[in-house]
Design a protein around this motif. Structure first.
Motif, PDB file in Angstrom:
ATOM      1  N   THR A 132     -49.441  -6.710   5.169  1.00  0.00           N
ATOM      2  CA  THR A 132     -49.323  -8.169   5.136  1.00  0.00           C
ATOM      3  C   THR A 132     -49.508  -8.821   6.502  1.00  0.00           C
ATOM      4  OG1 THR A 132     -47.922  -9.980   4.342  1.00  0.00           O
ATOM      5  CG2 THR A 132     -46.818  -8.191   5.501  1.00  0.00           C
ATOM      6  N   LEU A 133     -49.302  -8.069   7.587  1.00  0.00           N
ATOM      7  CA  LEU A 133     -49.408  -8.633   8.926  1.00  0.00           C
ATOM      8  C   LEU A 133     -50.859  -8.900   9.293  1.00  0.00           C
ATOM      9  CD1 LEU A 133     -46.839  -6.407  10.871  1.00  0.00           C
ATOM     10  CD2 LEU A 133     -46.502  -8.726  10.014  1.00  0.00           C
ATOM     11  N   THR A 134     -51.075 -10.026   9.979  1.00  0.00           N
ATOM     12  CA  THR A 134     -52.417 -10.326  10.473  1.00  0.00           C
ATOM     13  C   THR A 134     -52.644  -9.692  11.842  1.00  0.00           C
ATOM     14  OG1 THR A 134     -51.559 -12.424  11.331  1.00  0.00           O
ATOM     15  CG2 THR A 134     -52.647 -12.474   9.198  1.00  0.00           C
ATOM     16  N   ARG A 135     -51.566  -9.568  12.629  1.00  0.00           N
ATOM     17  CA  ARG A 135     -51.667  -8.845  13.897  1.00  0.00           C
ATOM     18  C   ARG A 135     -50.923  -7.526  13.745  1.00  0.00           C
ATOM     19  NH1 ARG A 135     -48.605  -9.440  19.621  1.00  0.00           N
ATOM     20  NH2 ARG A 135     -49.427  -7.496  20.449  1.00  0.00           N
ATOM     21  N   LEU A 136     -51.673  -6.460  13.697  1.00  0.00           N
ATOM     22  CA  LEU A 136     -51.088  -5.147  13.442  1.00  0.00           C
ATOM     23  C   LEU A 136     -50.497  -4.549  14.710  1.00  0.00           C
ATOM     24  CD1 LEU A 136     -53.992  -3.818  11.208  1.00  0.00           C
ATOM     25  CD2 LEU A 136     -51.792  -4.703  10.430  1.00  0.00           C
ATOM     26  N   LEU A 137     -49.458  -3.732  14.539  1.00  0.00           N
ATOM     27  CA  LEU A 137     -48.826  -2.996  15.643  1.00  0.00           C
ATOM     28  C   LEU A 137     -48.398  -3.926  16.774  1.00  0.00           C
ATOM     29  CD1 LEU A 137     -51.356  -0.010  15.727  1.00  0.00           C
ATOM     30  CD2 LEU A 137     -49.118  -0.061  14.642  1.00  0.00           C
ATOM     31  N   LYS A 143     -53.467  -3.348  24.259  1.00  0.00           N
ATOM     32  CA  LYS A 143     -54.364  -2.217  24.529  1.00  0.00           C
ATOM     33  C   LYS A 143     -53.952  -0.984  23.730  1.00  0.00           C
ATOM     34  CE  LYS A 143     -56.298  -3.215  29.075  1.00  0.00           C
ATOM     35  NZ  LYS A 143     -56.439  -2.733  30.476  1.00  0.00           N
ATOM     36  N   VAL A 144     -52.652  -0.710  23.689  1.00  0.00           N
ATOM     37  CA  VAL A 144     -52.152   0.443  22.944  1.00  0.00           C
ATOM     38  C   VAL A 144     -52.375   0.238  21.448  1.00  0.00           C
ATOM     39  CG1 VAL A 144     -50.095   1.783  22.351  1.00  0.00           C
ATOM     40  CG2 VAL A 144     -50.475   1.070  24.710  1.00  0.00           C
ATOM     41  N   ALA A 145     -52.084  -0.981  20.964  1.00  0.00           N
ATOM     42  CA  ALA A 145     -52.294  -1.281  19.548  1.00  0.00           C
ATOM     43  C   ALA A 145     -53.767  -1.117  19.177  1.00  0.00           C
ATOM     44  CB  ALA A 145     -51.820  -2.696  19.239  1.00  0.00           C
ATOM     45  N   GLN A 146     -54.644  -1.591  20.051  1.00  0.00           N
ATOM     46  CA  GLN A 146     -56.074  -1.486  19.771  1.00  0.00           C
ATOM     47  C   GLN A 146     -56.530  -0.035  19.743  1.00  0.00           C
ATOM     48  OE1 GLN A 146     -57.900  -4.027  18.736  1.00  0.00           O
ATOM     49  NE2 GLN A 146     -59.508  -2.521  18.329  1.00  0.00           N
ATOM     50  N   TYR A 147     -55.921   0.798  20.592  1.00  0.00           N
ATOM     51  CA  TYR A 147     -56.251   2.224  20.561  1.00  0.00           C
ATOM     52  C   TYR A 147     -55.912   2.805  19.183  1.00  0.00           C
ATOM     53  CZ  TYR A 147     -56.009   7.249  21.211  1.00  0.00           C
ATOM     54  OH  TYR A 147     -56.182   8.605  21.053  1.00  0.00           O
ATOM     55  N   GLY A 148     -54.727   2.470  18.678  1.00  0.00           N
ATOM     56  CA  GLY A 148     -54.323   2.978  17.369  1.00  0.00           C
ATOM     57  C   GLY A 148     -55.263   2.530  16.271  1.00  0.00           C
ATOM     58  N   ILE A 149     -55.621   1.247  16.264  1.00  0.00           N
ATOM     59  CA  ILE A 149     -56.514   0.714  15.234  1.00  0.00           C
ATOM     60  C   ILE A 149     -57.903   1.334  15.358  1.00  0.00           C
ATOM     61  CG2 ILE A 149     -57.667  -1.388  14.437  1.00  0.00           C
ATOM     62  CD1 ILE A 149     -55.067  -2.879  15.345  1.00  0.00           C
ATOM     63  N   HIS A 150     -58.404   1.446  16.598  1.00  0.00           N
ATOM     64  CA  HIS A 150     -59.738   2.022  16.822  1.00  0.00           C
ATOM     65  C   HIS A 150     -59.782   3.479  16.369  1.00  0.00           C
ATOM     66  CE1 HIS A 150     -63.562   2.955  18.731  1.00  0.00           C
ATOM     67  NE2 HIS A 150     -62.985   4.001  19.285  1.00  0.00           N
ATOM     68  N   THR A 151     -58.712   4.235  16.671  1.00  0.00           N
ATOM     69  CA  THR A 151     -58.683   5.643  16.285  1.00  0.00           C
ATOM     70  C   THR A 151     -58.721   5.795  14.772  1.00  0.00           C
ATOM     71  OG1 THR A 151     -57.435   6.218  18.280  1.00  0.00           O
ATOM     72  CG2 THR A 151     -57.388   7.800  16.470  1.00  0.00           C
ATOM     73  N   VAL A 290     -43.462   6.860  19.838  1.00  0.00           N
ATOM     74  CA  VAL A 290     -44.813   7.436  19.823  1.00  0.00           C
ATOM     75  C   VAL A 290     -45.205   7.681  18.365  1.00  0.00           C
ATOM     76  CG1 VAL A 290     -46.304   9.318  20.596  1.00  0.00           C
ATOM     77  CG2 VAL A 290     -44.445   8.522  22.074  1.00  0.00           C
ATOM     78  N   VAL A 291     -46.372   7.200  17.991  1.00  0.00           N
ATOM     79  CA  VAL A 291     -46.866   7.315  16.616  1.00  0.00           C
ATOM     80  C   VAL A 291     -48.039   8.284  16.605  1.00  0.00           C
ATOM     81  CG1 VAL A 291     -47.774   6.050  14.626  1.00  0.00           C
ATOM     82  CG2 VAL A 291     -46.193   4.925  16.222  1.00  0.00           C
ATOM     83  N   SER A 292     -47.977   9.300  15.751  1.00  0.00           N
ATOM     84  CA  SER A 292     -49.064  10.266  15.677  1.00  0.00           C
ATOM     85  C   SER A 292     -50.072   9.855  14.621  1.00  0.00           C
ATOM     86  CB  SER A 292     -48.513  11.664  15.357  1.00  0.00           C
ATOM     87  OG  SER A 292     -47.917  11.687  14.075  1.00  0.00           O
ATOM     88  N   ILE A 293     -51.352  10.190  14.889  1.00  0.00           N
ATOM     89  CA  ILE A 293     -52.419  10.020  13.905  1.00  0.00           C
ATOM     90  C   ILE A 293     -53.028  11.402  13.726  1.00  0.00           C
ATOM     91  CG2 ILE A 293     -54.532   8.792  13.290  1.00  0.00           C
ATOM     92  CD1 ILE A 293     -53.820   6.663  15.328  1.00  0.00           C
ATOM     93  N   GLY A 294     -52.505  12.141  12.767  1.00  0.00           N
ATOM     94  CA  GLY A 294     -52.934  13.516  12.607  1.00  0.00           C
ATOM     95  C   GLY A 294     -52.334  14.400  13.694  1.00  0.00           C
ATOM     96  N   PHE A 299     -50.267   7.488  19.911  1.00  0.00           N
ATOM     97  CA  PHE A 299     -50.177   6.367  20.849  1.00  0.00           C
ATOM     98  C   PHE A 299     -48.757   5.839  20.827  1.00  0.00           C
ATOM     99  CE2 PHE A 299     -51.111   4.612  16.722  1.00  0.00           C
ATOM    100  CZ  PHE A 299     -50.341   3.478  16.637  1.00  0.00           C
ATOM    101  N   GLY A 300     -48.390   5.109  21.869  1.00  0.00           N
ATOM    102  CA  GLY A 300     -47.062   4.515  21.896  1.00  0.00           C
ATOM    103  C   GLY A 300     -46.593   4.224  23.305  1.00  0.00           C
ATOM    104  N   ARG A 301     -45.280   4.146  23.442  1.00  0.00           N
ATOM    105  CA  ARG A 301     -44.654   3.874  24.739  1.00  0.00           C
ATOM    106  C   ARG A 301     -43.438   4.777  24.863  1.00  0.00           C
ATOM    107  NH1 ARG A 301     -45.127   0.137  28.615  1.00  0.00           N
ATOM    108  NH2 ARG A 301     -43.306  -0.467  29.852  1.00  0.00           N
TER     109      ARG A 301
END
Length: 343
Positions: A132-137, A143-151, A290-294, A299-301
């Motif tokens: 439902t969010l328009t701005r994710l993460l 920059k970190v959020a964009q890395y997650g979305i791009h990945t 830190v959130v894993s993708i596989g 990514f995270g802090r």
């Protein structure tokens, strides 16, 4: 992990807590009485009263849910072998929080195995995240959020932001675009619908009459239930005020804060029993997320530093190992830990 010399373990379902009579009512045993009680009842999947969500989706809240998802994959891949229905290869994940993202990454890791079961190409299996969010993460810097979305998109995961789910039918997610004033409904189809939109505290909190919000009790500065100094509430059934975010803001529930609360409550209770009560209030020091993708992306802090990529993946595994050590000691960590840091 339980020492039977000092601990009696009863396996049963808690039906109700009766603080006035200091009793815990169980499904199959006589009620238990207590001098002190710790509520650590965990969470349930939160459907927010969306019609059809509970009946037509698969949640991920425990090991049994994970097993059911794997069984479901076997069912839909068998069906695809017979009828070649493309919807059998469509996997829809409702909710793009930590669980939704990590689930998408894990499914991408096993996409070749699912494809082998179905007798198709790995690229034929489509994964879609809807939120439902328009701005994710938004909890991370851009920059970190964009890395997650791009990945995720690089792995072939389709992302639909700004989509408010209105109803779930068998094989169909019915939604509207959040900023669309017309309210026009759209349908997203797939024979696997996974539900990770959020969680609430155990329904026992509601059934027991405690004042709460989504199954979480707003605890005192010593993590006790207001009006019941002999009862602690920890983890997913507790809300802890976040002083840096304002009067009505609370820390998000996580394993990190649950372990921190457990440590404080144990020390506080031991102090009370030994006549040396803990004087300071509970304070939570957030160490990061830190959130894993596989298995190889994350990514995270952490500790005040933004992390992405392989270094974040290594850190995520070390965090999991540390949690195992805190809960079960070195033996449990060595048995269940993640030591493939560079794989």
């Amino acid at each position: 992990m339980i020492d039977p010399k000092i601990t009696t373990f009863v396996q049963d379902r808690v039906m109700k807590v009766d603080p006035e009579n200091k009793q815990i009512k169980l499904q199959h045993h006589d009620p238990l009485t207590y001098d002190y009680c710790v509520l650590a009842l965990g969470f349930r999947s939160e459907t927010y009263d969306i019609p059809g969500a509970r009946q037509n989706t698969l949640p991920l809240t425990n090991v049994n849910d994970a097993v059911n998802i794997l069984k479901h994959f076997k069912t839909v891949t068998d069906h695809y072998k017979k009828f070649h229905d493309p919807l059998d290869l469509q996997i829809l994940i409702c909710g793009m929080g930590y669980t939704g993202i990590e689930l998408a990454g894990e499914i991408d890791d096993i996409r070749p195995q699912i494809a082998k079961m179905a007798g198709c190409k790995a690229d034929d299996i489509k994964i879609t995240l809807i939120d439902t969010l328009t701005r994710l993460l938004k909890q991370f810097n851009p920059k970190v959020a964009q890395y997650g979305i791009h990945t995720l998109t690089h792995l072939g995961v389709k992302i639909i932001p700004g989509a408010t789910i209105k109803q779930i039918f068998p094989g169909v997610v019915n939604y509207v675009h959040t900023n669309d004033q017309s309210g026009q409904r759209h349908a997203l189809k797939g024979n696997t619908i996974l539900w990770t939109t959020g969680v609430g505290g155990s329904e026992v909190i509601d059934d027991s009459g405690f004042k709460n919000h989504h199954g979480r009790i707003t605890v005192t500065s010593h993590l006790t239930v207001p009006g019941h100094d002999d009862m602690y509430s920890l983890g997913d059934v507790a809300s802890v005020h976040n002083p840096t975010k304002g009067e009505d803001k609370y820390y998000n529930p996580s394993a990190q804060i649950a372990l921190s609360m457990a440590s404080f409550a144990a020390r506080d209770l031991a102090g009370r029993l030994n006549g040396n009560p803990v004087k300071e209030d509970y304070k939570y020091h957030w160490l990061g997320t830190v959130v894993s993708i596989g298995n190889t992306h994350a990514f995270g802090r952490a500790m005040g530093v933004d992390v992405t990529g392989r270094s974040a993946s290594i850190m995520k595994k070390l965090i999991a190992d540390k949690s195992l050590y805190q809960v079960g000691g070195a033996g449990k960590m060595m048995k269940l830990g993640q030591f493939d840091l560079y794989h």
